[in-house]
Scaffold this active site. Structure first.
Site, PDB file in Angstrom:
ATOM      1  N   ASP A 134       0.796  -1.226   0.000  1.00 44.82           N
ATOM      2  CA  ASP A 134       0.000   0.000   0.000  1.00 44.82           C
ATOM      3  C   ASP A 134       0.833   1.282   0.000  1.00 44.82           C
ATOM      4  OD1 ASP A 134      -2.385   1.544   0.107  1.00 44.82           O
ATOM      5  OD2 ASP A 134      -2.193   1.725   2.270  1.00 44.82           O
ATOM      6  N   SER A 139       1.328   0.426  -7.717  1.00 43.79           N
ATOM      7  CA  SER A 139      -0.113   0.346  -7.489  1.00 43.79           C
ATOM      8  C   SER A 139      -0.484  -1.100  -7.182  1.00 43.79           C
ATOM      9  CB  SER A 139      -0.879   0.817  -8.731  1.00 43.79           C
ATOM     10  OG  SER A 139      -2.238   0.450  -8.643  1.00 43.79           O
ATOM     11  N   SER A 152     -10.455  -4.999 -11.948  1.00 43.78           N
ATOM     12  CA  SER A 152     -10.658  -3.665 -11.395  1.00 43.78           C
ATOM     13  C   SER A 152     -12.084  -3.212 -11.678  1.00 43.78           C
ATOM     14  CB  SER A 152      -9.648  -2.682 -12.009  1.00 43.78           C
ATOM     15  OG  SER A 152      -9.761  -1.416 -11.403  1.00 43.78           O
ATOM     16  N   LEU A 169      -4.280  -5.999  -0.286  1.00 41.95           N
ATOM     17  CA  LEU A 169      -3.361  -6.384  -1.349  1.00 41.95           C
ATOM     18  C   LEU A 169      -1.922  -5.993  -1.005  1.00 41.95           C
ATOM     19  CD1 LEU A 169      -5.489  -5.013  -4.333  1.00 41.95           C
ATOM     20  CD2 LEU A 169      -5.354  -7.408  -3.589  1.00 41.95           C
ATOM     21  N   CYS A 194     -22.412   1.340  -7.824  1.00 41.16           N
ATOM     22  CA  CYS A 194     -21.412   2.069  -7.037  1.00 41.16           C
ATOM     23  C   CYS A 194     -21.377   3.544  -7.428  1.00 41.16           C
ATOM     24  CB  CYS A 194     -20.029   1.435  -7.179  1.00 41.16           C
ATOM     25  SG  CYS A 194     -19.409   1.307  -8.862  1.00 41.16           S
ATOM     26  N   CYS A 214     -13.647  12.036  -2.610  1.00 40.04           N
ATOM     27  CA  CYS A 214     -13.910  10.731  -1.997  1.00 40.04           C
ATOM     28  C   CYS A 214     -13.930  10.852  -0.475  1.00 40.04           C
ATOM     29  CB  CYS A 214     -12.836   9.741  -2.437  1.00 40.04           C
ATOM     30  SG  CYS A 214     -13.009   8.103  -1.700  1.00 40.04           S
ATOM     31  N   ARG A 295      -3.056   9.077  10.586  1.00 42.21           N
ATOM     32  CA  ARG A 295      -3.023  10.534  10.449  1.00 42.21           C
ATOM     33  C   ARG A 295      -3.107  11.241  11.796  1.00 42.21           C
ATOM     34  NH1 ARG A 295      -1.526  13.465   6.277  1.00 42.21           N
ATOM     35  NH2 ARG A 295      -3.385  14.765   6.072  1.00 42.21           N
ATOM     36  N   LYS A 297      -4.850  11.961  15.754  1.00 44.90           N
ATOM     37  CA  LYS A 297      -6.198  12.099  16.311  1.00 44.90           C
ATOM     38  C   LYS A 297      -6.977  13.292  15.756  1.00 44.90           C
ATOM     39  CE  LYS A 297      -5.134  14.778  20.504  1.00 44.90           C
ATOM     40  NZ  LYS A 297      -5.206  14.808  21.978  1.00 44.90           N
TER      41      LYS A 297
END
Length: 381
Positions: A134, A139, A152, A169, A194, A214, A295, A297
């Site tokens: 990741d 990718s 995909s 992955l 979706c 997103c 990231r 708190k």
């Protein structure tokens, strides 16, 4: 060296160490992906979290010069939480996306891949390997697609025939020239569920994502959340699963193969009010083992404040007022003011008015004005 025999031995060993699916791909340039990434950059659709240049993300030999093939693996994770706790009027809860349930998958995946790398080293002492999960340049999805792990989907997730898209992955680049596997046929067909269900229209077309819209990305940002998205994130503290949940390929998909990925209810669906006052040490002790903590708190606390506003949680007013009055971080103070306005009690509005007299930060004052705008709207209705 018998490459075909070695490949079969790797497959068998992968089963022994709990890998759910494995595939092999060539280390050729990902030419189609390269063009797609360039388009994403031009359109401003990238999240900014991506690592490496477009060339590094699409040319395996830049990462391992002697690369001959790539081993892709997948681990299935649960899609349903057993005996999940319910929100109550006194104790509202947030929700972490399924990919952040249980132990941080980066840790689990890397352990599996390291074992694969060690296995290859035993069989081929002069082997060269590089593990990625990741956060590497490659990718994961493009590699998995080429390796036959899945196709995909229009939601940009890799959809496997066995486990749907609820899979983690990772990959191992190697200088061993394994025979590549065949890709899986795309079977989304005419389905657009979706795209239709995405709360923010981030899926601009099948297979193309505007990461800037997103929710999974937005919940990880650290600045003020743009107004148009605040009513969209609901009680999501981290991530978003909508485009996976509505996918027909995920219907009745729920695998519990790995104890590490089983959710702790109080972490995966945390009570929102305690999140507002959690110390750094408490945060690390409570959430530090999950992927959604990476990231820090601040984004999670901001999202918790938005969620309390979403619920119009009257029981949280005093605690949110305290945050607005005392928190040193402008984003948190300002979001608290907005949340109070959204909750909409007289006490909440009065507190915003009072805090506004002392506030020096222009952005926070702007958020206070937004909070008070709800009061004006309520008086007109």
């Amino acid at each position: 060296m018998d490459i075909n025999k070695l490949k079969q031995e790797v497959i068998e060993y992968s089963k022994e160490i709990g890998i759910d699916k494995i595939g092999f791909a060539s280390a050729d340039v990902f030419s189609e992906l390269k063009e797609r990434l360039k388009r994403q950059q031009t359109l401003g659709y990238q999240s900014g979290f991506e690592k490496g240049s477009v060339d590094e993300r699409t040319e395996p030999t830049r990462l391992l010069p002697e690369a001959q093939s790539i081993i892709s693996i997948a681990l299935a994770y649960p899609s349903r939480m057993k005996d999940a706790p319910k929100s109550t009027k006194e104790e509202r809860r947030g929700i972490f996306a399924r990919a952040s349930w249980g132990i941080d998958y980066h840790v689990v995946m890397r352990e599996k891949l390291d074992k694969l790398a060690d296995f290859l080293k035993e069989k081929v002492p002069d082997v060269s390997n590089r593990v990625m999960v990741d956060t590497g340049e490659l990718s994961d999805r493009a590699v998995a697609e080429r390796a036959g792990i899945g196709f995909s989907g229009k939601n940009t997730a890799i959809i496997t025939p066995e486990f749907g898209s609820f899979v983690y992955l990772g990959e191992l680049i190697t200088n061993i020239p394994f025979l590549p596997d065949s890709p899986v046929e795309d079977s989304c067909g005419d389905c657009t569920k979706c795209l239709d269900a995405c709360p923010t229209g981030a899926l601009v077309q099948g297979g193309q994502l505007n990461a800037q819209r997103c929710i999974a990305f937005l919940t990880q940002t650290k600045d003020f959340l743009p107004d148009e998205f605040r009513t969209k994130i609901g009680n999501r503290v981290y991530g978003c699963d909508t485009c996976q949940v509505v996918c027909p390929k995920n219907k009745k998909v729920d695998f519990h193969h790995h104890p590490e990925f089983e959710p702790d209810h109080e972490i995966a669906k945390p009570k929102l009010k305690p999140m507002l006052r959690i110390s750094n040490r408490e945060f690390k002790n409570t959430f530090g083992s999950i992927a959604g903590s990476w990231r820090g708190k601040k984004p999670l606390q901001r999202n918790a404040l938005i969620a309390l506003g979403h619920y119009k949680d009257i029981t949280a007013v005093e605690e949110v007022i305290e945050v607005m009055q005392t928190d040193p971080r402008p984003v948190i103070r300002g979001t608290a003011a907005w949340s109070l306005g959204k909750i909409g009690t007289e006490r909440a509005y009065n507190a915003i008015h009072e805090a506004m007299k002392k506030e020096k930060d222009e952005q926070v004052i702007y958020e206070m004005e937004k909070g008070l705008a709800f009061e004006k709207e309520a008086s007109r209705s």
